[in-house]
Design a protein around this motif. Sequence first.
Motif, PDB file in Angstrom:
ATOM      1  N   ARG A 184       0.816  -1.218   0.000  1.00  0.00           N
ATOM      2  CA  ARG A 184       0.000   0.000   0.000  1.00  0.00           C
ATOM      3  C   ARG A 184       0.851   1.271   0.000  1.00  0.00           C
ATOM      4  NH1 ARG A 184      -5.498  -0.342   3.169  1.00  0.00           N
ATOM      5  NH2 ARG A 184      -6.364   0.367   1.194  1.00  0.00           N
ATOM      6  N   LEU A 237      -4.548   4.175  -8.597  1.00  0.00           N
ATOM      7  CA  LEU A 237      -4.862   3.272  -7.482  1.00  0.00           C
ATOM      8  C   LEU A 237      -4.847   4.015  -6.142  1.00  0.00           C
ATOM      9  CD1 LEU A 237      -2.855   0.047  -8.477  1.00  0.00           C
ATOM     10  CD2 LEU A 237      -5.212   0.678  -9.053  1.00  0.00           C
ATOM     11  N   HIS A 266      -7.954   5.785  -4.294  1.00  0.00           N
ATOM     12  CA  HIS A 266      -9.017   5.077  -3.574  1.00  0.00           C
ATOM     13  C   HIS A 266      -8.866   5.144  -2.054  1.00  0.00           C
ATOM     14  CE1 HIS A 266     -10.536   3.683  -7.351  1.00  0.00           C
ATOM     15  NE2 HIS A 266      -9.409   3.089  -7.657  1.00  0.00           N
ATOM     16  N   TYR A 278      -7.875   6.261   7.584  1.00  0.00           N
ATOM     17  CA  TYR A 278      -8.487   5.285   6.660  1.00  0.00           C
ATOM     18  C   TYR A 278      -7.458   4.239   6.271  1.00  0.00           C
ATOM     19  CZ  TYR A 278     -11.229   3.851   2.461  1.00  0.00           C
ATOM     20  OH  TYR A 278     -11.945   3.169   1.494  1.00  0.00           O
ATOM     21  N   ARG A 308      -6.837  -4.364   8.786  1.00  0.00           N
ATOM     22  CA  ARG A 308      -7.737  -5.426   8.306  1.00  0.00           C
ATOM     23  C   ARG A 308      -7.087  -6.200   7.155  1.00  0.00           C
ATOM     24  NH1 ARG A 308     -11.401  -0.975   8.779  1.00  0.00           N
ATOM     25  NH2 ARG A 308     -11.744  -0.883   6.531  1.00  0.00           N
ATOM     26  N   PHE A 309      -6.334  -5.480   6.353  1.00  0.00           N
ATOM     27  CA  PHE A 309      -5.618  -6.129   5.244  1.00  0.00           C
ATOM     28  C   PHE A 309      -4.588  -7.119   5.808  1.00  0.00           C
ATOM     29  CE2 PHE A 309      -4.539  -4.641   0.637  1.00  0.00           C
ATOM     30  CZ  PHE A 309      -4.432  -5.951   0.207  1.00  0.00           C
ATOM     31  N   TRP A 355      -6.262 -10.158   7.014  1.00  0.00           N
ATOM     32  CA  TRP A 355      -6.725 -10.968   5.872  1.00  0.00           C
ATOM     33  C   TRP A 355      -5.631 -11.925   5.383  1.00  0.00           C
ATOM     34  CZ3 TRP A 355      -4.281 -10.380   1.113  1.00  0.00           C
ATOM     35  CH2 TRP A 355      -4.809 -11.132   0.069  1.00  0.00           C
ATOM     36  N   ARG A 360     -16.911  -4.149   0.284  1.00  0.00           N
ATOM     37  CA  ARG A 360     -16.230  -2.975   0.863  1.00  0.00           C
ATOM     38  C   ARG A 360     -15.325  -2.286  -0.171  1.00  0.00           C
ATOM     39  NH1 ARG A 360     -14.616  -4.167   7.231  1.00  0.00           N
ATOM     40  NH2 ARG A 360     -16.727  -4.696   7.936  1.00  0.00           N
ATOM     41  N   HIS A 361     -15.125  -2.912  -1.316  1.00  0.00           N
ATOM     42  CA  HIS A 361     -14.424  -2.264  -2.440  1.00  0.00           C
ATOM     43  C   HIS A 361     -15.399  -1.675  -3.458  1.00  0.00           C
ATOM     44  CE1 HIS A 361     -11.071  -4.793  -0.899  1.00  0.00           C
ATOM     45  NE2 HIS A 361     -10.260  -3.957  -1.507  1.00  0.00           N
ATOM     46  N   LYS A 417     -18.090   0.743   0.122  1.00  0.00           N
ATOM     47  CA  LYS A 417     -16.779   1.355   0.324  1.00  0.00           C
ATOM     48  C   LYS A 417     -16.929   2.617   1.179  1.00  0.00           C
ATOM     49  CE  LYS A 417     -12.545   2.886  -2.016  1.00  0.00           C
ATOM     50  NZ  LYS A 417     -12.456   4.284  -1.588  1.00  0.00           N
ATOM     51  N   ASN A 418     -15.961   2.901   2.012  1.00  0.00           N
ATOM     52  CA  ASN A 418     -15.861   4.108   2.851  1.00  0.00           C
ATOM     53  C   ASN A 418     -16.719   4.044   4.130  1.00  0.00           C
ATOM     54  OD1 ASN A 418     -14.380   5.097   0.643  1.00  0.00           O
ATOM     55  ND2 ASN A 418     -16.188   6.076  -0.229  1.00  0.00           N
ATOM     56  N   MET A 436       0.774  -8.514  -6.175  1.00  0.00           N
ATOM     57  CA  MET A 436       0.781  -9.128  -4.839  1.00  0.00           C
ATOM     58  C   MET A 436       1.459 -10.495  -4.889  1.00  0.00           C
ATOM     59  SD  MET A 436      -3.058  -7.900  -3.606  1.00  0.00           S
ATOM     60  CE  MET A 436      -3.198  -9.078  -2.283  1.00  0.00           C
ATOM     61  N   MET A 472     -10.687 -14.003  -6.050  1.00  0.00           N
ATOM     62  CA  MET A 472     -11.150 -13.133  -7.141  1.00  0.00           C
ATOM     63  C   MET A 472     -12.419 -13.700  -7.772  1.00  0.00           C
ATOM     64  SD  MET A 472      -9.405 -10.427  -7.273  1.00  0.00           S
ATOM     65  CE  MET A 472      -9.356 -10.553  -5.485  1.00  0.00           C
TER      66      MET A 472
HETATM   67  C1  HEM Z   1      -6.255  -2.165  -7.161  1.00  0.00           C
HETATM   68  C2  HEM Z   1      -5.849  -2.652  -6.010  1.00  0.00           C
HETATM   69  C3  HEM Z   1      -6.554  -2.368  -4.714  1.00  0.00           C
HETATM   70  C4  HEM Z   1      -6.918  -1.176  -4.161  1.00  0.00           C
HETATM   71  C5  HEM Z   1      -6.697   0.215  -4.740  1.00  0.00           C
HETATM   72  C6  HEM Z   1      -7.557  -1.476  -2.907  1.00  0.00           C
HETATM   73  C7  HEM Z   1      -8.086  -0.517  -2.044  1.00  0.00           C
HETATM   74  C8  HEM Z   1      -8.681  -0.786  -0.844  1.00  0.00           C
HETATM   75  C9  HEM Z   1      -9.394   0.158  -0.030  1.00  0.00           C
HETATM   76  C10 HEM Z   1      -9.622   1.610  -0.390  1.00  0.00           C
HETATM   77  C11 HEM Z   1      -9.806  -0.474   1.085  1.00  0.00           C
HETATM   78  C12 HEM Z   1     -10.681   0.098   2.203  1.00  0.00           C
HETATM   79  C13 HEM Z   1     -12.113  -0.351   1.864  1.00  0.00           C
HETATM   80  C14 HEM Z   1     -13.215   0.307   2.703  1.00  0.00           C
HETATM   81  O1  HEM Z   1     -13.543   1.486   2.455  1.00  0.00           O
HETATM   82  O2  HEM Z   1     -13.774  -0.367   3.606  1.00  0.00           O
HETATM   83  C15 HEM Z   1      -9.351  -1.822   0.981  1.00  0.00           C
HETATM   84  C16 HEM Z   1      -9.542  -2.779   1.939  1.00  0.00           C
HETATM   85  C17 HEM Z   1      -9.119  -4.066   1.785  1.00  0.00           C
HETATM   86  N1  HEM Z   1      -8.595  -4.650   0.675  1.00  0.00           N
HETATM   87 FE1  HEM Z   1      -8.193  -3.745  -1.053  1.00  0.00          FE
HETATM   88  N2  HEM Z   1      -7.598  -2.816  -2.724  1.00  0.00           N
HETATM   89  C18 HEM Z   1      -6.976  -3.395  -3.812  1.00  0.00           C
HETATM   90  C19 HEM Z   1      -6.797  -4.736  -4.047  1.00  0.00           C
HETATM   91  C20 HEM Z   1      -7.043  -5.706  -3.123  1.00  0.00           C
HETATM   92  C21 HEM Z   1      -6.823  -7.110  -3.330  1.00  0.00           C
HETATM   93  C22 HEM Z   1      -6.327  -7.748  -4.632  1.00  0.00           C
HETATM   94  C23 HEM Z   1      -7.149  -7.729  -2.170  1.00  0.00           C
HETATM   95  C24 HEM Z   1      -7.137  -9.189  -1.835  1.00  0.00           C
HETATM   96  C25 HEM Z   1      -7.308 -10.160  -2.703  1.00  0.00           C
HETATM   97  C26 HEM Z   1      -7.570  -6.707  -1.232  1.00  0.00           C
HETATM   98  C27 HEM Z   1      -7.928  -6.934   0.063  1.00  0.00           C
HETATM   99  C28 HEM Z   1      -8.389  -5.970   0.933  1.00  0.00           C
HETATM  100  C29 HEM Z   1      -8.767  -6.257   2.285  1.00  0.00           C
HETATM  101  C30 HEM Z   1      -8.699  -7.609   2.956  1.00  0.00           C
HETATM  102  C31 HEM Z   1      -9.227  -5.061   2.826  1.00  0.00           C
HETATM  103  C32 HEM Z   1      -9.795  -4.852   4.202  1.00  0.00           C
HETATM  104  C33 HEM Z   1     -11.266  -5.143   4.010  1.00  0.00           C
HETATM  105  C34 HEM Z   1     -12.091  -4.308   4.927  1.00  0.00           C
HETATM  106  O3  HEM Z   1     -12.282  -3.106   4.608  1.00  0.00           O
HETATM  107  O4  HEM Z   1     -12.502  -4.849   5.952  1.00  0.00           O
HETATM  108  N3  HEM Z   1      -7.518  -5.497  -1.850  1.00  0.00           N
HETATM  109  N4  HEM Z   1      -8.694  -1.995  -0.219  1.00  0.00           N
END
Ligand code: HEM
Lengths: 203, 203
Positions: free
Chosen positions: B64, B74, B77, B89, B96-97, B100, B123-124, B129-130, B153, B186
């Motif tokens: 990140r 990217l 977001h 944020y 959480r990430f 995961w 959540r994406h 989201k947000n 990744m 996915m």
């Molecule tokens: C283009 C690439 C990605 C971007 C820009 C991105 C962006 C974000 C953002 C903004 C959040 C916060 C979401 C919210 O508002 O709750 C988030 C959470 C998360 N992302 Fe991604 N993501 C990306 C790819 C991925 C991928 C490939 C995975 C896993 C396969 C992943 C797993 C997660 C997890 C586990 C969270 C925490 C979930 C939660 O909010 O509880 N992300 N991501």
Amino acid sequence: MQSITENIPGYAYGKATVAPSNVSLAELESLKTSAGFTEQDWQFLRLAGEVLADQTEKIVNQWRSGIIASIPHLARHSRTPEGDPIPEYLAKSNLRFQQWILDTCTRPYDQDWLNYQQEIAIRHTAVKKNQTDDVNSTSQVPLSDIIAFVAVMNETIKPYFAAKGHSAADVERMHLAWCKSMQLQMALWVPAYMDANRNSNHA
Amino acid sequence: MQSITENIPGYAYGKATVAPSNVSLAELESLKTSAGFTEQDWQFLRLAGEVLADQTEKIVNQWRSGIIASIPHLARHSRTPEGDPIPEYLAKSNLRFQQWILDTCTRPYDQDWLNYQQEIAIRHTAVKKNQTDDVNSTSQVPLSDIIAFVAVMNETIKPYFAAKGHSAADVERMHLAWCKSMQLQMALWVPAYMDANRNSNHA
Ligand code: HEM
Ligand code: HEM
């Protein structure tokens, strides 16, 4: 361009019959950045093309006859609704599948490539599946199964990169470049499936 | 279960607030077959969990702060519509990430896991989201970018499997199992995005 054989039924790469992609070249550039493509990856995709050139038939047979054929929920997509094999369908689409391996490794990822990605994607969807070979089969291959199956393709293609005596490090680099291309291609199939599903109830 | 820290804001794994997945356990089994999961993969995912347990913070920071932050399409977001950083944020979703990563390696892929996959996916999307962190940012991360970024990744996590002195062969097996899980995840995000996009004009 490199071709697996002279005449591939239904193969339309670069032809005017292929609709322009709904994804722009600028969006393709963004996706290449998201997938982390580097100059080294392009070089090793080209090398992969040389290494795979005389192995495409074996690879596609392994995927389709060796693996998919024994998984009922995947095999049905090349069969009739009653579950009977359609040998011409498999044979013709296998040839296009073989050519796609070379295209993946040797084509520039330009407008023609982008358009044909969309064409290949919609040939898996209710919009166009079965039409090219004029057959009666399932209406759509679910995108989820396709994305999952990429894991199998990536796993099983690896030994073929090693079949021509390249170093372990170069095999890794070819495989890495291949895996990036797979994610890029799946990323490009998403909008085609979104469109196909918007006006239907297929998953 | 294994936890990266005691209290993770917004983390709701297994809680009643998480909606049941629209994907059934039977469909999950089919997808596991499509992705070619074997008993060996489950064993090496568990080993990966041990190997990654104390490295999740470094990994998520690399993804990140190290990579996404320098790719404008990217990075936005996790920022405000004006492009300003939102440190809380990033910090909360980073935790959480991190969790995961462990969940991917150590959880049984059962109903709770399935439900939480859908929760993470939405959540994406514009559906949620947000909301978890109550912030003002982009409404949706495009699924295409997410699928493409999986390539990064998968590439960048590999050295972490090797950081605890395991043999090259075991590192390969951990990586293979990880890559299969990514394709499976996915595949599971697809229907969540299809639903999110059906009633909107987001890509
Ligand atoms: C283009 C690439 C990605 C971007 C820009 C991105 C962006 C974000 C953002 C903004 C959040 C916060 C979401 C919210 O508002 O709750 C988030 C959470 C998360 N992302 Fe991604 N993501 C990306 C790819 C991925 C991928 C490939 C995975 C896993 C396969 C992943 C797993 C997660 C997890 C586990 C969270 C925490 C979930 C939660 O909010 O509880 N992300 N991501
Ligand atoms: C679940 C796994 C898959 C199944 C069951 C499947 C099935 C099929 C079927 C039935 C066709 C013929 C389509 C038609 O009617 O025109 C086809 C063609 C093809 N498939 Fe797939 N496919 C799968 C995954 C993939 C993946 C992951 C790729 C590449 C990323 C791929 C690449 C191709 C190509 C290049 C063709 C030839 C395209 C054409 O028809 O011109 N397939 N596949």
